[in-house]
Motif scaffolding. Structure first.
Motif, PDB file in Angstrom:
ATOM      1  N   PHE A 321      67.043 -18.558 -17.776  1.00 33.22           N
ATOM      2  CA  PHE A 321      67.114 -18.328 -19.215  1.00 33.22           C
ATOM      3  C   PHE A 321      68.388 -18.942 -19.787  1.00 33.22           C
ATOM      4  CE2 PHE A 321      64.405 -15.025 -17.488  1.00 33.22           C
ATOM      5  CZ  PHE A 321      63.293 -15.120 -18.317  1.00 33.22           C
ATOM      6  N   THR A 322      69.250 -19.434 -18.899  1.00 32.95           N
ATOM      7  CA  THR A 322      70.439 -20.176 -19.310  1.00 32.95           C
ATOM      8  C   THR A 322      70.364 -21.551 -18.665  1.00 32.95           C
ATOM      9  OG1 THR A 322      71.717 -19.353 -17.428  1.00 32.95           O
ATOM     10  CG2 THR A 322      71.883 -18.124 -19.503  1.00 32.95           C
ATOM     11  N   PHE A 323      71.160 -22.476 -19.175  1.00 33.03           N
ATOM     12  CA  PHE A 323      71.111 -23.864 -18.704  1.00 33.03           C
ATOM     13  C   PHE A 323      71.853 -24.029 -17.373  1.00 33.03           C
ATOM     14  CE2 PHE A 323      71.911 -28.527 -19.378  1.00 33.03           C
ATOM     15  CZ  PHE A 323      70.587 -28.890 -19.515  1.00 33.03           C
ATOM     16  N   THR A 324      72.973 -23.306 -17.232  1.00 33.34           N
ATOM     17  CA  THR A 324      73.831 -23.455 -16.050  1.00 33.34           C
ATOM     18  C   THR A 324      73.380 -22.513 -14.934  1.00 33.34           C
ATOM     19  OG1 THR A 324      75.656 -23.914 -17.569  1.00 33.34           O
ATOM     20  CG2 THR A 324      76.233 -23.464 -15.274  1.00 33.34           C
ATOM     21  N   PRO A 325      73.200 -23.032 -13.708  1.00 32.43           N
ATOM     22  CA  PRO A 325      72.784 -22.169 -12.593  1.00 32.43           C
ATOM     23  C   PRO A 325      73.869 -21.174 -12.177  1.00 32.43           C
ATOM     24  CG  PRO A 325      72.383 -24.501 -12.103  1.00 32.43           C
ATOM     25  CD  PRO A 325      73.242 -24.451 -13.331  1.00 32.43           C
ATOM     26  N   ALA A 326      73.418 -20.037 -11.656  1.00 32.01           N
ATOM     27  CA  ALA A 326      74.348 -19.010 -11.185  1.00 32.01           C
ATOM     28  C   ALA A 326      75.152 -19.490  -9.981  1.00 32.01           C
ATOM     29  CB  ALA A 326      73.575 -17.742 -10.817  1.00 32.01           C
ATOM     30  N   ALA A 327      74.632 -20.495  -9.248  1.00 27.35           N
ATOM     31  CA  ALA A 327      75.326 -20.995  -8.054  1.00 27.35           C
ATOM     32  C   ALA A 327      76.586 -21.796  -8.400  1.00 27.35           C
ATOM     33  CB  ALA A 327      74.373 -21.871  -7.231  1.00 27.35           C
ATOM     34  N   THR A 328      76.812 -22.084  -9.687  1.00 26.37           N
ATOM     35  CA  THR A 328      77.958 -22.887 -10.109  1.00 26.37           C
ATOM     36  C   THR A 328      79.266 -22.130  -9.868  1.00 26.37           C
ATOM     37  OG1 THR A 328      76.539 -23.790 -11.836  1.00 26.37           O
ATOM     38  CG2 THR A 328      78.885 -24.227 -12.038  1.00 26.37           C
ATOM     39  N   ALA A 329      80.248 -22.830  -9.320  1.00 27.25           N
ATOM     40  CA  ALA A 329      81.545 -22.211  -8.993  1.00 27.25           C
ATOM     41  C   ALA A 329      82.200 -21.610 -10.238  1.00 27.25           C
ATOM     42  CB  ALA A 329      82.472 -23.260  -8.368  1.00 27.25           C
ATOM     43  N   ASP A 330      82.719 -20.401 -10.097  1.00 27.30           N
ATOM     44  CA  ASP A 330      83.492 -19.719 -11.148  1.00 27.30           C
ATOM     45  C   ASP A 330      82.726 -19.537 -12.453  1.00 27.30           C
ATOM     46  OD1 ASP A 330      85.724 -19.710  -9.390  1.00 27.30           O
ATOM     47  OD2 ASP A 330      86.185 -21.765  -9.979  1.00 27.30           O
ATOM     48  N   PHE A 331      81.394 -19.477 -12.376  1.00 29.73           N
ATOM     49  CA  PHE A 331      80.597 -19.308 -13.593  1.00 29.73           C
ATOM     50  C   PHE A 331      79.869 -17.973 -13.559  1.00 29.73           C
ATOM     51  CE2 PHE A 331      76.513 -19.783 -15.908  1.00 29.73           C
ATOM     52  CZ  PHE A 331      77.011 -20.069 -17.172  1.00 29.73           C
ATOM     53  N   GLU A 332      79.985 -17.223 -14.644  1.00 27.32           N
ATOM     54  CA  GLU A 332      79.244 -15.964 -14.776  1.00 27.32           C
ATOM     55  C   GLU A 332      78.104 -16.189 -15.755  1.00 27.32           C
ATOM     56  OE1 GLU A 332      81.815 -12.703 -15.907  1.00 27.32           O
ATOM     57  OE2 GLU A 332      83.414 -13.542 -14.646  1.00 27.32           O
ATOM     58  N   VAL A 333      76.882 -15.913 -15.325  1.00 24.09           N
ATOM     59  CA  VAL A 333      75.718 -16.123 -16.185  1.00 24.09           C
ATOM     60  C   VAL A 333      75.792 -15.141 -17.355  1.00 24.09           C
ATOM     61  CG1 VAL A 333      73.199 -16.063 -16.335  1.00 24.09           C
ATOM     62  CG2 VAL A 333      74.315 -16.896 -14.253  1.00 24.09           C
ATOM     63  N   PRO A 334      75.866 -15.648 -18.603  1.00 25.93           N
ATOM     64  CA  PRO A 334      75.974 -14.744 -19.744  1.00 25.93           C
ATOM     65  C   PRO A 334      74.632 -14.079 -20.069  1.00 25.93           C
ATOM     66  CG  PRO A 334      75.992 -17.022 -20.480  1.00 25.93           C
ATOM     67  CD  PRO A 334      75.927 -17.059 -18.991  1.00 25.93           C
TER      68      PRO A 334
END
Length: 521
Positions: A321-334
């Motif tokens: 439902f977001t563009f950026t994957p959860a596996a991305t370093a230091d990223f929190e899925v909003p």
């Protein structure tokens, strides 16, 4: 058997024949580091050429041509020290000047590199102006005070700058070869490269063969002698060839991972991967209806992502439902509103939004074309999504598929209504995804333009904590819906247990044949 410096564990018996053959779906876009734009092409280019840094099995930076670097106190100047034993396959030393030439070439409008924008993202001084044709390539902020020192000047600090130099666009290029052979320089008989392998054979749309580069600085550590890429345009045929032992690796056909994992527990893999899958709306020249955000929202809500990942693909993919994957370093899925709704709530809201926009029951029939590149899994996703739209919203969609290179050209030229999109991170940081949605991105195929998104992404480049900025971008994208996120990837492959050394923990899935080896039966 000689002793190898590669990570071959003690006690392992290597096979007599050190070869690796793998299958790919399509012919790659190019073997020119400054021109290649696809994942399959980049996998080959990483074998043929070596940049400043490589990645290890966990995705960490390790020395390539560069041994080390230093950053200035203001983080605007990076000085790389190059190794003195790196040479080209023709014996010519690799110098800092080869990087200067390659980087200037990448931004030169004359080359029209599809990745010129990537050099802009690296914030290299004058990069944007050169790409825009306002300055000469020689003005790029990169220089070679001597053969073993490369100095890069940035226009603003970029915390993840060094992560970006593992990308093919930044690899060195042999000026003397390119000047002699022009566009034909990547043919096997002409190519000079500096990676662990050289190109021995290339039959377009059939196969590509690379063999060990005896002049590579770490050739003694290389184990595989020959690496062959076979173009097999059908997943089922690829699996048949894998079962017959004709290929060591192939993609798993959609829906077959559970059964294959049971049959081949040591050779079927589903690994989280730094890639997203989405649908692009053509906001530049597509159907008038797509200008209405209610239409875009309705189409996004009516897709049941759980059905696509759990019943169609069945390979450990993640509904998006977001563009950026959860596996991305230091990223929190909003959190975004659509993600917190049930599918029944989404379906009801989709009908309501479409009716408000004047389509569906009691209104006009919404109809458009959906374009995807030829592949069984892409076709299945397209069929399921369009059936959902038809059944829930009365939308008529015509499917159109094209061979990979034609598809890339068609999508880039905006000759479509809606088109498949997918992106694998060029480096492990959220900006590699969200930059695609900025106005000037070379791969903003939806032609979405939002001043606030542009502003936030510019600010994020020099922020010590970009997460709040990325959260706002994702929320804007979820509200505006220029693209419909469908799922985040997992790598679904059959890999022969004879091939060892695969970087299972590298979510970018950047692999180097020099790190692989074949064990005896």
């Amino acid at each position: 058997m000689p002793a190898f410096a590669a990570d071959v564990p003690a006690g392992v018996t290597l096979a007599e024949e050190q070869s690796f053959t793998y299958r790919t779906l399509d012919e790659f876009s190019s073997l020119d580091p400054q021109v290649v734009e696809d994942v399959d092409g980049s996998n080959i280019v990483r074998d043929l050429f070596e940049g400043l840094y490589n990645q290890d099995a966990d995705g960490n930076l390790v020395p390539g041509v560069a041994l080390s670097h230093e950053a200035s106190a203001d983080n605007l100047t990076y000085t790389f020290t190059l190794r003195d034993n790196a040479v080209w396959s023709d014996g010519t030393p690799v110098t800092a000047g080869d990087f200067v030439y390659a980087w200037q070439r990448a931004v030169d409008p004359e080359l029209a590199s599809p990745y010129a924008w990537y050099m802009e993202l690296m914030s290299i001084e004058n990069g944007a102006a050169i790409v825009a044709g306002e300055m000469e390539p020689s003005a790029l902020g990169v220089s070679a005070p001597d053969d073993k020192t490369l100095v890069v000047n940035l226009s603003k600090p970029l915390p993840y700058f060094t992560k970006m130099v593992t990308h093919a666009t930044t690899f060195p290029a042999p000026k003397w070869v390119i000047e002699e052979h022009g566009a034909q320089w990547t043919r096997p008989e002409n190519m000079v490269s500096n990676g662990a392998y050289v190109l021995e054979e290339h039959v377009p749309k059939e196969r590509s063969v690379r063999v060990r580069n005896e002049n590579y600085w770490d050739n003694e550590s290389t184990v595989l002698e020959t690496v062959t890429t076979l173009v097999i345009g059908d997943d089922a045929q690829g699996l048949t060839r894998w079962r017959a032992g004709e290929v060591d690796m192939t993609d798993i056909p959609a829906g077959q991972y559970p059964a294959l994992a049971e049959e081949f527990p040591d050779e079927a893999f589903a690994l989280p991967r730094l890639c997203n899958y989405y649908f692009n709306f053509n906001l530049a020249s597509g159907p008038e209806a797509f200008q209405d955000v209610r239409v875009r929202q309705a189409l996004a809500m009516a897709i049941d992502r759980e059905v696509i990942v759990d019943r169609v693909l069945q390979g450990g993919q993640f509904p998006a439902f977001t563009f950026t994957p959860a596996a991305t370093a230091d990223f929190e899925v909003p959190g975004v509103e659509m993600a917190s709704m049930t599918q029944a709530e989404r379906d009801a809201k989709a009908k309501e939004l479409l009716a408000e926009a004047g389509y569906g029951e009691g209104g006009e029939t919404l109809s458009f074309n959906y374009l995807y590149n030829t592949n069984e899994a892409h076709q299945q996703v397209a069929i399921v999504a369009t059936q959902m739209w038809k059944q829930k919203l009365g939308v008529d969609v015509t499917l159109e598929n094209q061979e990979w290179k034609v598809f890339l050209e068609t999508r880039s030229a905006q000759n479509y209504d809606m088109a498949r999109g997918a992106w694998c991170g060029d480096y492990n940081e959220a900006s590699t995804f969200l930059d695609l949605l900025t106005t000037d991105s070379g791969y903003n195929d939806a032609k979405f333009s939002n001043a606030r998104v542009d502003e936030l992404m510019t600010e994020a480049k020099s922020s010590n904590d970009p997460q709040p900025l990325y959260t706002e971008v994702e929320q804007i994208v979820a509200a505006e819906m220029p693209v419909i996120p469908i799922y985040h990837y997992s790598t679904n492959v059959m890999l022969s247990d004879a091939i060892q050394g695969w970087p299972m923990n590298n979510v970018e899935q950047n692999w180097y044949s020099k790190d692989l080896y074949r064990v005896a039966d």
